[in-house]
Write a protein that holds these residues in place. Sequence first.
Motif, PDB file in Angstrom:
ATOM      1  N   ALA A   1       0.851  -1.192   0.000  1.00  0.00           N
ATOM      2  CA  ALA A   1       0.000   0.000   0.000  1.00  0.00           C
ATOM      3  C   ALA A   1       0.886   1.242   0.000  1.00  0.00           C
ATOM      4  N   GLY A   2       0.287   2.372  -0.374  1.00  0.00           N
ATOM      5  CA  GLY A   2       1.014   3.634  -0.331  1.00  0.00           C
ATOM      6  C   GLY A   2       1.256   4.273  -1.676  1.00  0.00           C
ATOM      7  N   GLY A   3       1.133   3.496  -2.769  1.00  0.00           N
ATOM      8  CA  GLY A   3       1.373   4.070  -4.092  1.00  0.00           C
ATOM      9  C   GLY A   3       2.804   4.560  -4.230  1.00  0.00           C
ATOM     10  N   VAL A   4       2.968   5.846  -4.565  1.00  0.00           N
ATOM     11  CA  VAL A   4       4.315   6.412  -4.712  1.00  0.00           C
ATOM     12  C   VAL A   4       4.911   6.805  -3.368  1.00  0.00           C
ATOM     13  N   ALA A   5       4.112   6.730  -2.301  1.00  0.00           N
ATOM     14  CA  ALA A   5       4.621   7.045  -0.965  1.00  0.00           C
ATOM     15  C   ALA A   5       5.265   5.791  -0.385  1.00  0.00           C
TER      16      ALA A   5
ATOM     17  N   GLY B   1      27.774  -1.067   6.078  1.00  0.00           N
ATOM     18  CA  GLY B   1      27.186  -1.505   7.337  1.00  0.00           C
ATOM     19  C   GLY B   1      26.278  -0.498   8.010  1.00  0.00           C
ATOM     20  N   VAL B   2      26.110   0.683   7.397  1.00  0.00           N
ATOM     21  CA  VAL B   2      25.254   1.727   7.982  1.00  0.00           C
ATOM     22  C   VAL B   2      24.050   1.935   7.071  1.00  0.00           C
ATOM     23  N   TYR B   3      22.853   1.767   7.616  1.00  0.00           N
ATOM     24  CA  TYR B   3      21.632   1.846   6.823  1.00  0.00           C
ATOM     25  C   TYR B   3      20.722   2.953   7.347  1.00  0.00           C
ATOM     26  N   CYS B   4      19.914   3.479   6.456  1.00  0.00           N
ATOM     27  CA  CYS B   4      18.898   4.445   6.868  1.00  0.00           C
ATOM     28  C   CYS B   4      17.676   4.286   5.970  1.00  0.00           C
ATOM     29  N   ASP B   5      16.545   4.735   6.470  1.00  0.00           N
ATOM     30  CA  ASP B   5      15.294   4.674   5.715  1.00  0.00           C
ATOM     31  C   ASP B   5      14.985   6.049   5.145  1.00  0.00           C
ATOM     32  N   ILE B   6      14.715   6.101   3.847  1.00  0.00           N
ATOM     33  CA  ILE B   6      14.425   7.363   3.171  1.00  0.00           C
ATOM     34  C   ILE B   6      13.091   7.237   2.450  1.00  0.00           C
ATOM     35  N   ASN B   7      12.203   8.183   2.712  1.00  0.00           N
ATOM     36  CA  ASN B   7      10.908   8.191   2.039  1.00  0.00           C
ATOM     37  C   ASN B   7      11.031   8.739   0.628  1.00  0.00           C
ATOM     38  N   ASP B   8      10.352   8.090  -0.307  1.00  0.00           N
ATOM     39  CA  ASP B   8      10.222   8.640  -1.656  1.00  0.00           C
ATOM     40  C   ASP B   8       9.069   9.632  -1.663  1.00  0.00           C
ATOM     41  N   GLY B   9       9.089  10.532  -2.636  1.00  0.00           N
ATOM     42  CA  GLY B   9       7.974  11.466  -2.763  1.00  0.00           C
ATOM     43  C   GLY B   9       7.945  12.457  -1.622  1.00  0.00           C
ATOM     44  N   VAL B  10       6.780  12.650  -1.031  1.00  0.00           N
ATOM     45  CA  VAL B  10       6.603  13.651   0.022  1.00  0.00           C
ATOM     46  C   VAL B  10       7.366  13.238   1.276  1.00  0.00           C
ATOM     47  N   GLN B  11       8.222  14.130   1.754  1.00  0.00           N
ATOM     48  CA  GLN B  11       9.019  13.845   2.947  1.00  0.00           C
ATOM     49  C   GLN B  11       8.326  14.287   4.228  1.00  0.00           C
ATOM     50  N   GLY B  12       7.437  15.245   4.098  1.00  0.00           N
ATOM     51  CA  GLY B  12       6.770  15.777   5.280  1.00  0.00           C
ATOM     52  C   GLY B  12       5.807  16.875   4.881  1.00  0.00           C
ATOM     53  N   GLY B  13       5.462  17.721   5.819  1.00  0.00           N
ATOM     54  CA  GLY B  13       4.529  18.799   5.524  1.00  0.00           C
ATOM     55  C   GLY B  13       4.477  19.788   6.672  1.00  0.00           C
ATOM     56  N   SER B  14       3.658  20.800   6.497  1.00  0.00           N
ATOM     57  CA  SER B  14       3.505  21.825   7.524  1.00  0.00           C
ATOM     58  C   SER B  14       2.361  21.451   8.454  1.00  0.00           C
ATOM     59  N   SER B  15       2.152  22.267   9.466  1.00  0.00           N
ATOM     60  CA  SER B  15       1.068  22.010  10.410  1.00  0.00           C
ATOM     61  C   SER B  15      -0.296  22.117   9.748  1.00  0.00           C
ATOM     62  N   SER B  16      -0.344  22.726   8.542  1.00  0.00           N
ATOM     63  CA  SER B  16      -1.616  22.824   7.823  1.00  0.00           C
ATOM     64  C   SER B  16      -2.035  21.484   7.223  1.00  0.00           C
ATOM     65  N   TYR B  17      -1.123  20.492   7.210  1.00  0.00           N
ATOM     66  CA  TYR B  17      -1.454  19.153   6.713  1.00  0.00           C
ATOM     67  C   TYR B  17      -2.205  18.388   7.808  1.00  0.00           C
ATOM     68  N   LYS B  18      -3.278  18.959   8.275  1.00  0.00           N
ATOM     69  CA  LYS B  18      -3.964  18.413   9.449  1.00  0.00           C
ATOM     70  C   LYS B  18      -4.453  16.988   9.231  1.00  0.00           C
ATOM     71  N   ASN B  19      -5.044  16.719   8.065  1.00  0.00           N
ATOM     72  CA  ASN B  19      -5.602  15.390   7.824  1.00  0.00           C
ATOM     73  C   ASN B  19      -4.520  14.321   7.736  1.00  0.00           C
ATOM     74  N   SER B  20      -3.396  14.649   7.076  1.00  0.00           N
ATOM     75  CA  SER B  20      -2.306  13.678   6.971  1.00  0.00           C
ATOM     76  C   SER B  20      -1.723  13.364   8.342  1.00  0.00           C
ATOM     77  N   ILE B  21      -1.512  14.406   9.140  1.00  0.00           N
ATOM     78  CA  ILE B  21      -0.954  14.209  10.476  1.00  0.00           C
ATOM     79  C   ILE B  21      -1.911  13.388  11.336  1.00  0.00           C
ATOM     80  N   LEU B  22      -3.203  13.703  11.257  1.00  0.00           N
ATOM     81  CA  LEU B  22      -4.207  12.944  12.007  1.00  0.00           C
ATOM     82  C   LEU B  22      -4.230  11.489  11.565  1.00  0.00           C
ATOM     83  N   LEU B  23      -4.136  11.278  10.259  1.00  0.00           N
ATOM     84  CA  LEU B  23      -4.160   9.930   9.705  1.00  0.00           C
ATOM     85  C   LEU B  23      -2.982   9.109  10.217  1.00  0.00           C
ATOM     86  N   HIS B  24      -1.796   9.691  10.218  1.00  0.00           N
ATOM     87  CA  HIS B  24      -0.607   8.975  10.674  1.00  0.00           C
ATOM     88  C   HIS B  24      -0.696   8.657  12.166  1.00  0.00           C
ATOM     89  N   ARG B  25      -1.176   9.611  12.932  1.00  0.00           N
ATOM     90  CA  ARG B  25      -1.298   9.382  14.375  1.00  0.00           C
ATOM     91  C   ARG B  25      -2.351   8.322  14.693  1.00  0.00           C
TER      92      ARG B  25
END
Length: 240
Positions: A40-44, A54-78
């Motif tokens: 799931a997630g499509g391009v996300a 030996g050193v790994y990290c996780d990097i998101n493709d596409g949208v990395q984050g957003g502002s506090s105005s992204y209320k629905n996305s933040i609510l969805l993740h929480r």
Amino acid sequence: MKKTKVCVVGAGTAGMSAAWSLSRYPEKFEVTVCERKPQAGGVATTEHLEVQPGVYCDINDGVQGGSSSYKNSILLHREVNFQPSPVHMRVSFGQDSRSWTNYLPSETNGKEIQELQSEIHRFGLYLKLISWLEPIFIFIPIWLTARLFCLSSRFTNAMLYPLTALFFGTGNQTANVSSALIARVFLDPDLKLFDYNSERLLASQADMFAFDKLSEIYQALADRCLPESRRQMFIEMQMN
């Protein structure tokens, strides 16, 4: 009450958000999600990369984050127990003496900021005027507004266009973005990404949020909002 059967095609961010919203009313809707990819997630998506031996990290493709105005996305993740991480966003454009940033004082910033002070100040007044006359400016692209307000090509090309492209990812169509949208991302409490600053154009180090692992977030949403029978159908669609 008879349930309404809903089929959501695509388990991307929009599809999973729709499925999640409908699944909150199980007495009204029976939701099925169809997705051809194995997650799931499509391009996300999230890539697990080896940045050093030996050193790994996780990097998101596409949208990395957003502002506090992204209320629905933040609510969805929480909702699925993923907390976005607060960060201070720094931006910079140009190079050498023509560079400008939102985190250095104007007197130590590049020449661009110092020499365009009067236009930066005027632009703040224009934003308020555009917002007040939004029904008109919604149809006027920013290239035309820049001419109407006698903004120099230097201000437009060095500050206004790069900033708009950053906001909307519009590339070579940046000049055609609606002027009303520009005013909204500065002034609308529900949409704004940055606060206007009369010296630097952008407020220093805007408060933003970095999203957690997107792949896990949207898979968790699939597990949360689809009952076992519908989840099995979702898995079968993936395999096919």
